[in-house]
Design an enzyme around this catalytic site. Structure first.
Site, short mmCIF file in Angstrom:
data_model
loop_
_atom_site.label_atom_id
_atom_site.label_comp_id
_atom_site.label_asym_id
_atom_site.label_seq_id
_atom_site.Cartn_x
_atom_site.Cartn_y
_atom_site.Cartn_z
N HIS A 20 -5.70 2.77 1.08
CA HIS A 20 -4.96 3.94 1.57
C HIS A 20 -5.67 4.64 2.74
O HIS A 20 -5.09 4.91 3.77
CB HIS A 20 -4.76 4.97 0.46
CG HIS A 20 -4.17 4.39 -0.80
ND1 HIS A 20 -3.23 3.40 -0.79
CD2 HIS A 20 -4.41 4.67 -2.10
CE1 HIS A 20 -2.90 3.10 -2.04
NE2 HIS A 20 -3.61 3.85 -2.85
N ASP A 42 0.90 -1.14 0.00
CA ASP A 42 0.00 0.00 0.00
C ASP A 42 0.94 1.20 0.00
O ASP A 42 1.53 1.52 1.04
CB ASP A 42 -0.88 0.01 1.25
CG ASP A 42 -1.85 1.17 1.23
OD1 ASP A 42 -1.46 2.26 0.78
OD2 ASP A 42 -3.00 1.00 1.68
N HIS A 43 1.11 1.83 -1.16
CA HIS A 43 2.22 2.79 -1.26
C HIS A 43 2.05 4.00 -0.32
O HIS A 43 3.01 4.67 0.01
CB HIS A 43 2.47 3.23 -2.71
CG HIS A 43 1.52 4.26 -3.22
ND1 HIS A 43 0.24 3.97 -3.63
CD2 HIS A 43 1.66 5.59 -3.39
CE1 HIS A 43 -0.35 5.07 -4.03
NE2 HIS A 43 0.49 6.07 -3.89
C1 BG6 Z 1 -3.44 4.71 -6.42
C2 BG6 Z 1 -4.80 4.77 -7.07
O1 BG6 Z 1 -3.37 3.62 -5.55
O2 BG6 Z 1 -3.21 5.90 -5.71
C3 BG6 Z 1 -4.90 5.99 -7.97
O3 BG6 Z 1 -5.02 3.60 -7.83
C4 BG6 Z 1 -4.55 7.24 -7.22
O4 BG6 Z 1 -6.20 6.10 -8.52
C5 BG6 Z 1 -3.21 7.07 -6.51
O5 BG6 Z 1 -4.49 8.32 -8.12
C6 BG6 Z 1 -2.91 8.25 -5.62
O6 BG6 Z 1 -1.60 8.13 -5.18
P1 BG6 Z 1 -0.73 9.40 -4.84
O7 BG6 Z 1 0.54 8.84 -4.31
O8 BG6 Z 1 -0.56 10.16 -6.12
O9 BG6 Z 1 -1.51 10.17 -3.83
#
Ligand code: BG6
Length: 495
Positions: free
Chosen positions: A244, A181-182
């Site tokens: 997230h 989960d980045h």
């Molecule tokens: C991803 C989603 O996990 O996270 C995307 O699939 C989203 O739809 C993105 O835009 C948002 O990540 P960040 O790091 O740009 O906030």
């Protein structure tokens, strides 16, 4: 740091994720001396490419998407020597044989302590196939010698998540599985635990006695872009909230872990998910709002509505916005609402956690003094601004007694001169060192799905008659304002 020799195998090597995130992260780790002395990166995909062609493609990715801008020629040349390509077609599993030979070549070269990291940066329908091939070719190794990284989405509902967990844990042990989960790798997100548990003044206030409500708002200006094919089968609930946003909520809501052990921390997070109040049919009506954008103007340019985006059903029932009011039924949080919202094509790109504290028990200042009165707030800004603000009341300088709110700010830019690593750098390094703290355990994923299934099912089975219901470049559907306004609050934004 002393890292084991590592072979990183990237499935989906020619894909978007590798170009935008993985390759830049691996190159930056290398540039900052965080890669092992002995390492190899093997890209795999269906296409037939030479090593050189693959290296050139990756360089373009790094040049376009790295936080450090373009590569340094000498560094890149040295890095590229570690990069290889081996075509694999998962629908023809025999192509795995040559991959196995290549992996074994590096295992022999680097010695018995070598670990292999399989990174599945592919469409989710390929996760099972690839895992089974890894197993069939005897490549699944042991906890010491092999790890597998699974990108999201992890299942599309509780049942499919359970099936995938079952399949994976039949091949690997839980200690080998890294569900990404980045958001958990973001610098500001990691700091939530530091801020909560390394300072003594917060804990006594961090509960239902002093906190009024919590808001988690992750808004994006971009539309779905080229990802319509995936997104139309997912929607905001699956794409952002199940993973997230619920993880952010766990970080705010969790009890104090007894140490920094990966499983201890994840236990405390799962406890939050387990304590979250299940949704009944009325709760879905009164505590959730879904939205879908229609066309509008963004920075002087007309942008299409969601239903006109590429690969999106012209009559789509998929939500591009979701707002939900949650409760956590335990001693710490009983009765305190947690409002979350997320959406695409909104007015601002911003991820904020706002903790609103209760008002003082008794006002001693006359109204004329406190015209601009505001309850205390703690605002954790995850991105693009990286900061923590504590909003307090203070006397405005001057002869008159006038109070107004001011911000006490910890701003990363002003405090630290060094650049912060990207989430994927942190997470890839964690995989290589074997630290699972910032990765999702099977029960975390399943508990999050379990909580959301009534909403998923209700939204999917009932077509929204109001879609599309918000204009691109707005703050989302009016009902989302009403959801929070009914309780006397409003969505907080940074100017
Ligand atoms: C991803 C989603 O996990 O996270 C995307 O699939 C989203 O739809 C993105 O835009 C948002 O990540 P960040 O790091 O740009 O906030």
């Amino acid at each position: 740091i002393n890292l084991k020799p590592t072979v990183v195998v990237i499935f989906g090597g020619t894909g978007d994720l590798n170009m935008r995130k993985l390759a830049p992260a691996l190159y930056n780790l290398y540039s900052d001396n965080y890669m092992p002395g002995n390492f190899a990166i093997i890209g795999t995909a269906r296409k037939k490419l030479t090593d050189q062609k693959f290296r050139d493609t990756l360089m373009e990715g790094v040049n376009s998407f790295s936080r450090n801008g373009k590569v340094k020629k000498d560094k890149w040349t040295k890095f590229a020597e570690h990069v290889h390509y081996n075509p694999v077609d998962v629908s023809a599993p025999d192509t795995f044989a040559s991959l196995k030979t290549l992996i074994e070549r590096f295992q022999n070269e680097f010695g018995p302590t070598t670990q292999v990291v399989y990174y599945l940066a592919v469409a989710p329908n390929l996760f099972p196939l690839i895992a089974q091939c890894i197993s069939k070719y005897g490549l699944a190794g042991t906890e010491e010698s092999c790890k597998v990284v699974i990108e999201k989405p992890f299942g599309r509902d509780l049942e499919t998540a359970k099936e995938l967990n079952k399949l994976l844990t039949g091949i690997f042990t839980e200690k080998q599985i890294y569900r990404i989960d980045h958001y958990l790798g973001k610098e500001t997100v990691q700091n939530i635990m530091a801020f909560r548990f390394a300072n003594s003044f917060l804990e006594p206030l961090w509960n239902r006695t002093y906190i009024d409500h919590v808001q988690i708002s992750v808004t994006e200006q971009l539309g779905v872009g080229d990802r319509g094919g995936y997104y139309d089968g997912a929607g905001a609930l699956r794409d952002m909230i199940q993973n997230h946003i619920l993880q952010l909520l766990c970080l705010v809501g969790m009890e104090t872990p007894i140490n920094f052990d990966a499983d201890e921390i994840r236990n405390k997070k799962v406890d939050v998910l387990k304590a979250m109040r299940p949704f009944g049919p009325d709760d879905i009506r009164f505590s959730t709002v879904r939205g879908q954008y229609t066309k509008g103007w963004v920075e002087g340019k007309e942008v299409p509505g969601y239903r006109s985006e590429k690969d999106v059903d012209a009559d789509s029932n998929t939500e591009t916005f979701a707002a939900i009011k949650f409760f956590v039924d335990n001693w710490r949080w009983q009765g305190i609402p947690f409002y979350v919202r997320t959406g695409k094509r909104l007015f601002q790109t911003s991820s904020l956690i706002t903790i609103q504290f209760k008002d003082v028990p008794h006002h001693i200042f006359p109204g004329s003094v406190t015209e601009h009165w505001q309850q205390n707030r703690l605002i954790i800004s995850i991105q693009p601004e990286m900061s923590i603000r504590l909003q307090v009341q203070a006397k405005r300088p001057g002869l008159d007694m006038v109070l107004n709110p001011v911000d006490m700010v910890f701003d990363y830019k002003g405090t630290y001169s060094s650049d912060t690593p990207e989430a994927y750098e942190t997470l890839l390094l964690d995989v290589m060192t074997g630290d699972q703290t910032q990765f999702m355990r099977a029960d975390q994923v399943e508990s999050a799905w379990e909580l959301l299934m009534p909403v998923v099912n209700s939204w999917e089975s009932k077509k929204s008659l109001s879609f599309p219901n918000y204009t691109a470049d707005s703050w989302g559907p009016e009902d989302a304002e009403a959801l929070i306004a009914r309780d006397g609050f409003h969505w907080f934004t940074l100017p």
